[in-house]
Scaffold this motif. Structure first.
Motif, mmCIF file in Angstrom:
data_model
loop_
_atom_site.group_PDB
_atom_site.id
_atom_site.type_symbol
_atom_site.label_atom_id
_atom_site.label_comp_id
_atom_site.label_asym_id
_atom_site.label_seq_id
_atom_site.Cartn_x
_atom_site.Cartn_y
_atom_site.Cartn_z
ATOM 1 N N THR A 128 0.816 -1.220 0.000
ATOM 2 C CA THR A 128 0.000 0.000 0.000
ATOM 3 C C THR A 128 0.847 1.267 0.000
ATOM 4 O O THR A 128 0.310 2.370 0.013
ATOM 5 N N GLU A 129 2.190 1.073 0.015
ATOM 6 C CA GLU A 129 3.126 2.198 0.122
ATOM 7 C C GLU A 129 2.878 2.962 1.425
ATOM 8 O O GLU A 129 2.853 4.191 1.462
ATOM 9 N N GLY A 130 2.717 2.170 2.484
ATOM 10 C CA GLY A 130 2.453 2.748 3.794
ATOM 11 C C GLY A 130 3.602 2.554 4.762
ATOM 12 O O GLY A 130 4.760 2.474 4.351
ATOM 13 N N HIS A 131 3.267 2.444 6.054
ATOM 14 C CA HIS A 131 4.275 2.342 7.102
ATOM 15 C C HIS A 131 3.925 1.230 8.088
ATOM 16 O O HIS A 131 2.751 0.900 8.287
ATOM 17 N N PHE A 132 4.956 0.698 8.700
ATOM 18 C CA PHE A 132 4.883 -0.459 9.596
ATOM 19 C C PHE A 132 5.458 -0.040 10.942
ATOM 20 O O PHE A 132 6.530 0.566 11.010
ATOM 21 N N TYR A 133 4.756 -0.401 12.017
ATOM 22 C CA TYR A 133 5.223 0.009 13.347
ATOM 23 C C TYR A 133 5.031 -1.132 14.348
ATOM 24 O O TYR A 133 3.938 -1.698 14.460
ATOM 25 N N VAL A 134 6.096 -1.467 15.070
ATOM 26 C CA VAL A 134 6.047 -2.455 16.151
ATOM 27 C C VAL A 134 6.058 -1.713 17.472
ATOM 28 O O VAL A 134 6.867 -0.797 17.670
ATOM 29 N N ASP A 135 5.148 -2.102 18.351
ATOM 30 C CA ASP A 135 5.031 -1.445 19.655
ATOM 31 C C ASP A 135 6.376 -1.440 20.378
ATOM 32 O O ASP A 135 7.008 -2.483 20.537
ATOM 33 N N GLY A 136 6.804 -0.257 20.790
ATOM 34 C CA GLY A 136 8.083 -0.114 21.486
ATOM 35 C C GLY A 136 9.165 0.509 20.642
ATOM 36 O O GLY A 136 10.178 0.981 21.171
ATOM 37 N N ASP A 137 8.997 0.521 19.312
ATOM 38 C CA ASP A 137 9.985 1.166 18.439
ATOM 39 C C ASP A 137 9.884 2.687 18.551
ATOM 40 O O ASP A 137 8.849 3.228 18.946
ATOM 41 N N ASP A 138 10.948 3.359 18.163
ATOM 42 C CA ASP A 138 10.962 4.821 18.219
ATOM 43 C C ASP A 138 10.215 5.442 17.048
ATOM 44 O O ASP A 138 9.663 6.536 17.175
ATOM 45 N N ALA A 140 8.166 4.609 12.937
ATOM 46 C CA ALA A 140 7.615 3.647 11.974
ATOM 47 C C ALA A 140 8.600 3.451 10.826
ATOM 48 O O ALA A 140 9.434 4.316 10.537
ATOM 49 N N ARG A 141 8.487 2.322 10.145
ATOM 50 C CA ARG A 141 9.353 2.008 9.015
ATOM 51 C C ARG A 141 8.551 2.044 7.726
ATOM 52 O O ARG A 141 7.346 1.811 7.730
ATOM 53 N N THR A 142 9.227 2.276 6.638
ATOM 54 C CA THR A 142 8.578 2.163 5.335
ATOM 55 C C THR A 142 8.272 0.702 5.053
ATOM 56 O O THR A 142 8.879 -0.210 5.642
ATOM 57 N N GLY A 143 7.348 0.464 4.138
ATOM 58 C CA GLY A 143 6.995 -0.907 3.802
ATOM 59 C C GLY A 143 8.149 -1.708 3.228
ATOM 60 O O GLY A 143 8.319 -2.887 3.555
ATOM 61 N N ASP A 144 8.960 -1.090 2.365
ATOM 62 C CA ASP A 144 10.106 -1.799 1.781
ATOM 63 C C ASP A 144 11.070 -2.275 2.866
ATOM 64 O O ASP A 144 11.525 -3.424 2.851
ATOM 65 N N LEU A 145 11.396 -1.387 3.808
ATOM 66 C CA LEU A 145 12.306 -1.757 4.886
ATOM 67 C C LEU A 145 11.672 -2.800 5.792
ATOM 68 O O LEU A 145 12.351 -3.728 6.253
ATOM 69 N N ALA A 146 10.378 -2.682 6.031
ATOM 70 C CA ALA A 146 9.684 -3.644 6.892
ATOM 71 C C ALA A 146 9.754 -5.054 6.320
ATOM 72 O O ALA A 146 9.992 -6.021 7.047
ATOM 73 N N VAL A 147 9.566 -5.202 5.001
ATOM 74 C CA VAL A 147 9.627 -6.525 4.385
ATOM 75 C C VAL A 147 11.044 -7.080 4.465
ATOM 76 O O VAL A 147 11.241 -8.268 4.757
ATOM 77 N N GLN A 148 12.041 -6.253 4.208
ATOM 78 C CA GLN A 148 13.427 -6.715 4.296
ATOM 79 C C GLN A 148 13.736 -7.269 5.679
ATOM 80 O O GLN A 148 14.382 -8.311 5.826
ATOM 81 N N GLN A 149 13.274 -6.575 6.709
ATOM 82 C CA GLN A 149 13.543 -7.019 8.068
ATOM 83 C C GLN A 149 12.644 -8.190 8.463
ATOM 84 O O GLN A 149 13.052 -9.069 9.225
ATOM 85 N N ALA A 150 11.413 -8.213 7.948
ATOM 86 C CA ALA A 150 10.503 -9.310 8.268
ATOM 87 C C ALA A 150 10.986 -10.626 7.696
ATOM 88 O O ALA A 150 10.775 -11.695 8.288
ATOM 89 N N VAL A 151 11.633 -10.577 6.528
ATOM 90 C CA VAL A 151 12.149 -11.806 5.914
ATOM 91 C C VAL A 151 13.163 -12.485 6.833
ATOM 92 O O VAL A 151 13.306 -13.720 6.821
ATOM 93 N N LEU A 152 13.842 -11.699 7.647
ATOM 94 C CA LEU A 152 14.784 -12.285 8.609
ATOM 95 C C LEU A 152 14.066 -13.186 9.607
ATOM 96 O O LEU A 152 14.676 -14.102 10.174
ATOM 97 N N GLU A 153 12.775 -12.924 9.845
ATOM 98 C CA GLU A 153 11.992 -13.784 10.729
ATOM 99 C C GLU A 153 11.869 -15.196 10.164
ATOM 100 O O GLU A 153 11.643 -16.154 10.910
ATOM 101 N N LEU A 154 12.007 -15.326 8.863
ATOM 102 C CA LEU A 154 11.858 -16.629 8.224
ATOM 103 C C LEU A 154 13.155 -17.430 8.206
ATOM 104 O O LEU A 154 13.138 -18.629 7.911
#
Length: 230
Positions: A128-138, A140-154
């Protein structure tokens, strides 16, 4: 520990369900959304249900042929034109947005549910070209950066079974929040850790046997005699 995630959708929300499925395919998955759900509306159950029929080939699986049912909390609402902002919310880094989605998983979730929750919300932010935020972070992240970091979860699933503690898929749960549903038994994880195979190093290919001793003695004798009288 539970995970609380918020996604602030950008303007690109058209055909979002299809693009969500396609984004998962790009990561090596085949998934389906519950046929009665859409990503731009909340359900009475307050959950998202995913049918996982294929995982990346390097993932460890206890039952590789079984489809899986993944569930995590999900709610979404469209932003109102007169919706006010406060100092605390939306978090820093978020500009204009069209929808706000939130997701919370329980502390007893499976590893797969926790990973799919993060990846799903990151995909929504990116698509959606939006932003991603995890409770406790300083911020929000862009969607592109969020996916890059989320892939590390896998990345963990080359050493942890993806389908451990996950329900196999038999049928879709109801989404009206009132009907009963009998969940199939979870796929039990092994009681012992995943074995690791270590290759033994051998310096020589020759295998010694005591039957070879007479021959070795005889050869040694002739070598000594030859050296003494040469």
């Amino acid at each position: 520990m539970s995970i609380n995630v918020a996604v602030f959708f950008g303007k690109e929300t058209a055909d979002l369900d299809t693009r969500f499925i396609r984004a998962y395919a790009d990561l090596g998955f085949e998934v389906q959304l519950h046929p009665e759900l859409t990503l731009t509306e909340s359900s009475a159950s307050g959950c998202i249900y995913l049918l996982v029929t294929k995982t990346p080939p390097h993932f460890l699986r206890l039952a590789p042929d079984l489809p899986l049912l993944i569930m995590f909390g999900y709610g979404v609402h469209k932003r109102q034109k007169k919706e006010t902002r406060s100092r605390q919310w939306p978090p820093r880094g978020v500009g204009g947005y069209s929808y706000e989605a939130s997701s919370r998983s329980s502390a007893g979730r499976s590893d797969a549910a926790g990973a799919m929750q993060i990846v799903s919300m990151a995909i929504l932010a990116k698509e959606t070209e939006g932003h991603f935020y995890v409770d406790g972070d300083d911020t929000a992240r862009t969607g592109d950066l969020a996916v890059q970091q989320a892939v590390l979860e896998l990345a963990r699933f080359d050493r942890v079974y993806f389908d451990a503690d996950v329900h196999p898929f038999e049928s879709w749960p109801p989404v009206n929040g009132s009907s009963t549903f009998r969940w199939p038994p979870i796929i039990e994880p092994p009681k012992s850790p995943i074995p690791t195979v270590q290759k033994r190093r051998t310096l020589f290919r020759y295998k010694f046997s005591w039957l070879h001793v007479p021959g070795i003695v005889l050869i040694t004798y002739f070598l000594i005699v030859t050296l003494l009288y040469s």
